[in-house]
Design an enzyme around this catalytic site. Structure first.
Site, PDB file in Angstrom:
ATOM      1  N   HIS A  79      -6.422 -85.005  67.005  1.00 43.75           N
ATOM      2  CA  HIS A  79      -6.896 -85.895  68.061  1.00 43.75           C
ATOM      3  C   HIS A  79      -6.405 -87.304  67.769  1.00 43.75           C
ATOM      4  CE1 HIS A  79      -9.627 -88.055  70.661  1.00 43.75           C
ATOM      5  NE2 HIS A  79      -9.678 -86.934  71.335  1.00 43.75           N
ATOM      6  N   TYR A 206     -15.242 -94.389  75.457  1.00 38.23           N
ATOM      7  CA  TYR A 206     -16.311 -95.339  75.160  1.00 38.23           C
ATOM      8  C   TYR A 206     -16.569 -96.150  76.426  1.00 38.23           C
ATOM      9  CZ  TYR A 206     -15.324 -94.410  70.198  1.00 38.23           C
ATOM     10  OH  TYR A 206     -15.146 -93.805  68.975  1.00 38.23           O
ATOM     11  N   LYS A 302     -18.048 -92.122  60.654  1.00 36.73           N
ATOM     12  CA  LYS A 302     -17.725 -92.265  59.232  1.00 36.73           C
ATOM     13  C   LYS A 302     -18.596 -91.420  58.301  1.00 36.73           C
ATOM     14  CE  LYS A 302     -14.538 -95.386  59.811  1.00 36.73           C
ATOM     15  NZ  LYS A 302     -13.250 -94.754  60.082  1.00 36.73           N
ATOM     16  N   TYR A 393     -10.278 -97.123  62.114  1.00 31.58           N
ATOM     17  CA  TYR A 393     -10.890 -96.025  62.867  1.00 31.58           C
ATOM     18  C   TYR A 393     -10.559 -94.672  62.227  1.00 31.58           C
ATOM     19  CZ  TYR A 393     -12.331 -93.633  67.237  1.00 31.58           C
ATOM     20  OH  TYR A 393     -12.957 -92.863  68.183  1.00 31.58           O
TER      21      TYR A 393
END
Ligand code: RFL
Length: 396
Positions: A79, A206, A302, A393
């Site tokens: 991804h 988002y 994370k 990220y």
């Protein structure tokens, strides 16, 4: 095993069969270190508990290097992009083309946990399911111990050379570490939904909306995770299906970009965004890894990745300590992990500020909104900001 005593014992007693505990136990087992995992839930429960889904390239490397990537290789999907939608338009970031060109692998956490359990048992590892650690002690003695209660209520004292606290944010291990804690309650709550529907977009979405955040994250070809920021005082039942889909449409700007895919809601829950970091993450012969060491908001995906990174460092240090008696790496464990944890926390916090509108009663709301749109503008127009984002990220 100790000789001449009825008290069961092992070299490393691992509390918790989540990603941290299971990666650690697999690595220890492969290195010939005797260990036992204790898990308060049943096997079926932990193998079905849907949570994270995005694995960083570093996590995938750890799993691959230790022969733990069998399922991942077959069902994991790479991804490489995410998209921010706001009133100013949309900003897409293809992070395969940014930073170091690294990508995520989407593989639902419950599948990873299932694989890790199967592999651990195949390697001859032991897992005590339906068994709760109710107390731990002797952390500065040669044989620390845990009191274990099984499903029938029977209690056993279990001894080990080391205890690994991988029992999550609400486990008992972290409270046994007299650490300084840095905490932030973000005052933000998400309604987390798992929906039986394919993701509508190849990107993580988002929705940066004035009324609250909305997100869409792929999990598998036919299951998608949605998040909706909601009133912290609200309960799950305050959100009926009609309201959920209407808010997702609005915050992800369905009129402009198309409606998010609908389907039966398989699961719903509330996630309160709270960050906490312990320093140090070890005390005597107790060492923490994963959510037990740090609570991190899911805003930047994370948590599971930190758990895997810490488990790798801890496995290496414990293996040396058990095989050679050299505890140098073990004493350094906390200092080795904390820079990683702090960076992940900092970036997650950066994401939280970007994704959520200021509270309505914030006297500096207008300023906060201005910062948010400046940040989005930088991501849309500045190459160096896009690289900064991609590195943080996907990396850490
Ligand atoms: P876990 O997975 O919570 O496992 C701890 C285990 O310890 C057991 N336990 C005990 N066992 C014996 N005795 C006791 N006294 C015990 N107390 C607890 C528990 O039953 C449990 O099985 O911790 P670990 O291994 O540190 O792994 C951490 C990750 O699970 C967590 O960070 C992630 O799931 C966070 N997270 C995400 N992380 C990502 O990297 N990417 C994501 O996209 C992502 N999405 C998420 C998430 C977490 C979520 N929730 C609900 C917390 C999405 C959600 C909704």
């Amino acid at each position: 095993m100790p000789v001449g005593t009825n008290i069961p014992a092992t070299a490393v007693l691992v509390l918790g069969a989540g990603p941290a505990g299971l990666v650690l136990a697999n690595l220890l087992c492969a290195a010939g270190v005797d260990c036992v995992v204790v898990e308060r839930r049943g096997r079926a429960h932990v193998e079905q508990r849907a949570r994270a889904g995005f694995l960083s390239p570093d996590s995938v490397d750890v799993l691959r290097a230790h022969g733990l990537d069998h399922g991942l290789r077959h069902a994991g999907r790479t991804h490489d992009r995410c998209e921010f939608r706001s009133a100013a338009g949309r900003v897409e970031l293809r992070y395969s083309e940014l930073g170091r060109g690294r990508v995520h692998t989407v593989y639902p956490q419950q599948l990873l946990v299932t694989d890790l359990i199967a592999e651990l048992l195949r390697r001859g590892g032991r897992i005590l399911f339906d068994t709760t650690a109710t107390a731990i002690g002797g952390l500065h003695e040669e044989r620390p111990w845990a009191l274990l209660r099984d499903a029938r209520g029977a209690e056993t004292r279990y001894e080990a050379r080391y205890l690994a606290g991988c029992d999550g944010a609400r486990g008992i291990a972290r409270s046994a570490v007299p650490a300084a804690t840095a905490v932030r309650d973000h005052g933000i709550t998400w309604l987390a939904l798992l929906v039986q529907a394919p993701p509508t977009s190849h990107s993580v979405l988002y929705g940066v909306h004035g009324d609250g955040f909305a997100g869409q994250m792929p999990r598998s070809p036919d299951v998608t995770r949605y998040y909706l920021q909601c009133d912290p005082a609200a309960g799950v039942d305050d959100w009926d299906e009609q309201r959920i889909w209407a808010e997702l449409d609005r915050r992800l700007d369905a009129p402009r970009y198309g409606a998010p895919a609908r389907g039966p809601i398989l699961e719903r829950g509330l996630v309160r965004l709270r960050s906490e970091i312990l320093d140090p993450i070890q005390h005597g012969r107790l060492l923490l890894a994963g959510d037990a060491a740090t609570s991190i908001s899911p805003s930047a995906a994370k948590g599971a990745n930190l758990a895997i990174a810490e488990a790798r460092l801890l496995a290496r240090a414990l293996t040396t300590a058990v095989h050679t008696g050299d505890e140098t790496a073990l004493h350094r464990y906390s200092a080795d992990c904390l820079p990683l944890i702090r960076r992940a926390q900092e970036f997650s916090h950066w994401m939280i500020d970007l994704l959520h509108p200021p509270a309505p009663d914030d006297p500096e709301a207008a300023y906060q909104r201005m910062l948010r749109s400046a940040r989005l503008h930088s991501l849309a127009t500045s190459e160096s900001h896009r690289h900064f984002f991609a590195d943080n990220y996907v990396g850490i």
